[in-house]
Design a protein around this motif. Structure first.
Motif, PDB file in Angstrom:
ATOM      1  N   GLY A 326       3.517  -3.962  -9.991  1.00  0.00           N
ATOM      2  CA  GLY A 326       3.413  -4.559  -8.658  1.00  0.00           C
ATOM      3  C   GLY A 326       3.050  -6.027  -8.714  1.00  0.00           C
ATOM      4  N   LYS A 327       2.155  -6.383  -9.635  1.00  0.00           N
ATOM      5  CA  LYS A 327       1.747  -7.779  -9.761  1.00  0.00           C
ATOM      6  C   LYS A 327       2.929  -8.654 -10.160  1.00  0.00           C
ATOM      7  N   ALA A 328       3.738  -8.156 -11.098  1.00  0.00           N
ATOM      8  CA  ALA A 328       4.927  -8.915 -11.504  1.00  0.00           C
ATOM      9  C   ALA A 328       5.907  -9.042 -10.343  1.00  0.00           C
ATOM     10  N   LEU A 329       5.985  -7.996  -9.526  1.00  0.00           N
ATOM     11  CA  LEU A 329       6.931  -8.001  -8.409  1.00  0.00           C
ATOM     12  C   LEU A 329       6.522  -8.994  -7.327  1.00  0.00           C
ATOM     13  N   ARG A 348      11.885  -4.360  -2.372  1.00  0.00           N
ATOM     14  CA  ARG A 348      11.442  -3.892  -3.686  1.00  0.00           C
ATOM     15  C   ARG A 348      10.108  -3.172  -3.607  1.00  0.00           C
ATOM     16  N   LEU A 349       9.240  -3.657  -2.730  1.00  0.00           N
ATOM     17  CA  LEU A 349       7.977  -2.945  -2.520  1.00  0.00           C
ATOM     18  C   LEU A 349       8.224  -1.556  -1.949  1.00  0.00           C
ATOM     19  N   LEU A 350       9.149  -1.473  -0.994  1.00  0.00           N
ATOM     20  CA  LEU A 350       9.476  -0.166  -0.398  1.00  0.00           C
ATOM     21  C   LEU A 350      10.092   0.764  -1.437  1.00  0.00           C
ATOM     22  N   ASP A 351      10.973   0.221  -2.262  1.00  0.00           N
ATOM     23  CA  ASP A 351      11.581   1.041  -3.317  1.00  0.00           C
ATOM     24  C   ASP A 351      10.517   1.534  -4.294  1.00  0.00           C
ATOM     25  N   LEU A 352       9.592   0.648  -4.642  1.00  0.00           N
ATOM     26  CA  LEU A 352       8.503   1.040  -5.547  1.00  0.00           C
ATOM     27  C   LEU A 352       7.634   2.114  -4.907  1.00  0.00           C
ATOM     28  N   LYS A 353       7.349   1.960  -3.619  1.00  0.00           N
ATOM     29  CA  LYS A 353       6.537   2.967  -2.913  1.00  0.00           C
ATOM     30  C   LYS A 353       7.277   4.299  -2.830  1.00  0.00           C
ATOM     31  N   ASP A 354       8.573   4.256  -2.572  1.00  0.00           N
ATOM     32  CA  ASP A 354       9.368   5.495  -2.551  1.00  0.00           C
ATOM     33  C   ASP A 354       9.328   6.182  -3.909  1.00  0.00           C
ATOM     34  N   LEU A 416      11.190   1.632   9.346  1.00  0.00           N
ATOM     35  CA  LEU A 416      10.037   1.055  10.052  1.00  0.00           C
ATOM     36  C   LEU A 416       8.756   1.822   9.710  1.00  0.00           C
ATOM     37  N   ASP A 417       8.866   3.136   9.609  1.00  0.00           N
ATOM     38  CA  ASP A 417       7.691   3.936   9.220  1.00  0.00           C
ATOM     39  C   ASP A 417       7.212   3.541   7.824  1.00  0.00           C
ATOM     40  N   LYS A 418       8.167   3.331   6.928  1.00  0.00           N
ATOM     41  CA  LYS A 418       7.794   2.913   5.568  1.00  0.00           C
ATOM     42  C   LYS A 418       7.170   1.522   5.588  1.00  0.00           C
TER      43      LYS A 418
END
Length: 760
Positions: A326-329, A348-354, A416-418
């Motif tokens: 996450g820090k690199a992202l 990319r944050l959403l993809d990582l969270k998924d 939107l929920d994500k």
């Protein structure tokens, strides 16, 4: 005659006496009774009991106990059983040590049990009378004790029995087939010999079994780790645990399952947790990189067996990797030409969270500890980038402007929920609120929103998350839009009733200054004459309806539709008297309208002349870029000299060769996917100013309720109240406290300067 006879009989009966039982027994009779019982017991042990009269034997045993010979009978039976076990059973078992040892022992045990049941039945009266009075073992239990002492605890038999059992289990662990029935019978025998407890089973077998198992698995773990990857290792461990649990259930005592399972867990998992998790090219990090949800789930199930730090070992490794990822992202900056870094950043944050939501659900069984760790990690690295609130707002802005072109309404709702999940991780929610207001304002005023329902749904989400105070101004914006529509209907009726005519179709949005983030327009732009006259008519109408109000025109947020006529001149047709005329409706911003209106009076206009109509340098460049440097299908002006930079001496002319397949041409504005550094610095300063007031308000609320509070308590409670919007630093809170003291809202207590009192 019969009556007299009956009376005489009753008289004789009343004189009858019961003779007392003889207190002693004739020695010869006693000896005969005992020899009869002794011979019968021996016949029973030889399985020759078919010719015995159990009724006669019971009566003789009864007589002996009745004549106080219970001790002799109990001792005699014990000696007969002991003698048989020593001379017959023990010898047979020892002889069978190298040939069907377990089968012979089990057969001897079964015969002994059968014999003791028969002997117990014969001596039932002794069990009921003599045994309880003299606190002796019941006859059957006495037989168990003697079998344990004379057979099982014979040193030769005992050692060989344990060695045989352990050897057979070791063979089965290596894949050989063994006689499970014999092992089960022996283990059951040891349990029965404990007479109500597990002492014999534990001392004679289980303790040694667990010790040997510990050594076996300690060695096997080293071999497994050296020869296998983490994925293969945990599969082998899982198989071993299942195997040992099945072994305990099938032919050991059921209570051994928990103990042997713990041995396997300690030696194969607990002793090597960090080695397994951190194994290079196959540990948790590699599983996360290669999306091996099944292996992660297997590891999770195994490590739950270790209550002291098992799951924490996985969580620490996962958390470290996730934070690094996450820090690199969030720290990498992608300066792409399209300015899409904000959208890519959030996507990319959403993809990582998924991705980690999938791990949480499929690998970690929605474990609360993992959920908390993942949330904590996301909160950590999202807040490393101070642009996160702005980028998240830009992402939502982009979605609400063109989301339905690429997604269904249900998919937009899901995204939107994500996005709201990421919003929860933001510490500076007030910064997001400021940017969201700016973006919402532009969507509403420029008619960029794709769905009012989606807009209101997003506001509803924010309201549920942060309360009505957070969204009150956002809701006020929608209210202004509704009132503006009503105002314009009244204005049109007014024009019709009064007979006024305006040369342009004017549509004005009246905004409440407190709701909208826009500032007073610093570009005092000169509108074209027709538009200016229409504005003055509306201004008189509105101020006539609402006394005491002021209207300030925000030209940088307006738009216009222009009728444009182009006269293209083809080569060889310069002298033609009938040139081809092309007409289009061009959709532009208010600033672009003012610029293009200049070309109604002049063929060419310089950049410096354009600045003279009152548009700021920055806004002028932003307006000219799509007109002169945009896509060919939107380039209605020509720039001389060519180039992307703008100078005061640059000359612009109408592109008479402009062509478009569309009659209505929309000039796309320059996409602004984020603020410039000076703009961001200005926004940050405004946020800091707003925070000062919020911190002071929170302090006053707390002190008004408490009247008196220590410094640390006041700071802690202030942080607690404000953390839903932002995380104030103790130093800032201290400065605001000092400011309130200077303005006489608070005072320091005379006896302690670290205690504050509220000044009413």
């Amino acid at each position: 005659m019969s009556n007299r006879s009956g009376g005489g009989t009753k008289k004789e009966a009343s004189k009858m006496k019961i003779k007392p039982f003889p207190p002693t027994m004739d020695p010869k009779t006693e000896e005969a009774s005992w020899m009869l019982l002794k011979n019968a017991i021996r016949e029973i042990q030889k399985k020759n009991n078919s010719g015995l009269s159990f009724e006669e034997l019971y009566r003789n045993a009864y007589t002996l106990v009745l004549h106080k010979q219970g001790k002799r009978l109990y001792t005699g039976v014990s000696e007969v059983v002991k003698e048989h076990l020593q001379n017959e059973v023990r010898a047979d078992v020892i002889d069978a040590m190298h040939n069907n040892f377990l089968e012979t022992l089990c057969e001897a045990w079964a015969d002994h049990q059968t014999a003791m049941v028969m002997i117990r039945d014969i001596l039932m009266y002794m069990d009921r009378v003599y045994v309880p009075q003299h606190e002796q073992h019941p006859v059957y239990d006495m037989g168990l004790v003697l079998f344990k002492e004379e057979v099982i605890h014979c040193e030769v038999i005992r050692d060989y029995l344990v060695a045989t059992l352990l050897e057979m289990i070791a063979k089965e662990r290596h894949g050989e087939v063994v006689n499970r029935v014999a092992i089960r019978n022996v283990c059951h025998m040891l349990i029965v010999l404990g007479i109500g407890n597990r002492e014999v089973y534990e001392d004679d077998f289980e303790i040694l079994f667990l010790r040997e198992s510990s050594e076996f698995y300690k060695a096997e773990s080293q071999k497994f780790l050296a020869d296998n990857s983490a994925s293969v290792y945990i599969r082998k461990v899982e198989a071993r645990i299942t195997e040992e649990a099945e072994r305990a259930t099938r032919y050991l005592d059921a209570s051994t399952e928990e103990r042997i399972t713990k041995v396997v867990e300690d030696e194969l998992i607990k002793a090597h947790m960090h080695t397994i998790v951190e194994m290079e090219n196959s540990g948790v990090v590699q599983m996360l990189k290669t999306n091996k949800k099944g292996d992660l789930h297997c590891m999770y199930k195994l490590f739950t067996r270790v209550p002291d730090g098992g799951l924490k070992t996985i969580i620490d490794c996962l958390s470290s990797f996730l934070r690094d990822t996450g820090k690199a992202l969030v720290t990498e900056e992608e300066e792409d030409a399209g300015g899409k870094n904000a959208i890519l950043f959030v996507q990319r944050l959403l993809d990582l969270k998924d991705q980690y939501n999938a791990y949480l659900e499929e690998s970690f069984e929605k474990d609360a500890l993992f959920k908390q760790a993942i949330s904590s990690d996301f909160e950590y690295f999202i807040n490393l980038n101070e642009k996160s609130p702005e980028y998240l707002s830009l992402f939502v802005d982009d979605l609400l402007k063109r989301g339905l072109k690429e997604h269904s309404e249900q998919e937009v709702e899901l995204i939107l929920d994500k996005g709201l999940v990421l919003f929860r991780f933001l510490q500076d929610k007030d910064v997001f609120e400021r940017y969201y207001k700016q973006h919402l304002a532009k969507r509403l005023l420029l008619n960029k929103t794709v769905s009012d329902d989606l807009e209101k749904g997003m506001i509803s989400r924010l309201k549920n998350e942060c309360g009505c105070q957070f969204t009150s101004k956002l809701e006020g914006m929608f209210k202004d839009m509704t009132l503006s529509n009503t105002t314009m209907d009244k204005f049109k009726d007014h024009l019709q009733n009064q007979g006024h005519r305006v040369e342009v179709d004017l549509n004005v949005r009246v905004l409440t200054m407190g709701y909208w983030p826009t500032q007073a327009n610093q570009s005092l732009c000169q509108l074209p004459r027709a538009a200016s006259l229409a504005w003055e008519v509306f201004q008189r109408f509105y101020l006539g309806c609402h006394s005491g109000r002021q209207l300030t025109l925000q030209t940088h947020l307006g738009s216009a539709d222009l009728n444009a006529t182009f006269h293209p001149v083809e080569k060889g047709e310069a002298t033609s008297t009938t040139p081809c005329v092309k007409k289009h409706i061009i959709q532009v911003s208010t600033h672009q309208m003012c610029i293009l209106d200049l070309f109604n009076a002049k063929i060419s206009v310089t950049f410096q002349e354009m600045e003279e109509i009152g548009i700021s340098h920055k806004d002028l460049i932003r307006a000219l870029q799509p007109l002169a440097l945009g896509k060919p299908a939107q380039r209605v002006l020509l720039k001389n000299p060519k180039g992307r930079d703008f100078e005061l001496t640059d000359v612009f002319m109408v592109n008479e060769q402009f062509t478009s397949k569309l009659h209505r041409v929309k000039i796309q504005a320059v996409a602004v996917k984020g603020e410039t550094d000076p703009e961001r610095k200005e926004t940050k300063q405004k946020v800091e100013d707003d925070r000062k007031h919020e911190i002071e308000a929170a302090i006053v609320r707390i002190m008004k309720a408490r009247k008196r509070s220590a410094h640390n308590v006041l700071v802690a409670e202030c942080v607690e109240q404000l953390k839903a919007r932002f995380l104030p630093s103790p130093m800032i809170i201290k400065k605001r406290i000092e400011g309130l003291i200077e303005r006489d809202y608070l005072a320091r207590a005379p006896e302690d300067r670290k205690i504050y009192t509220y000044v009413a």
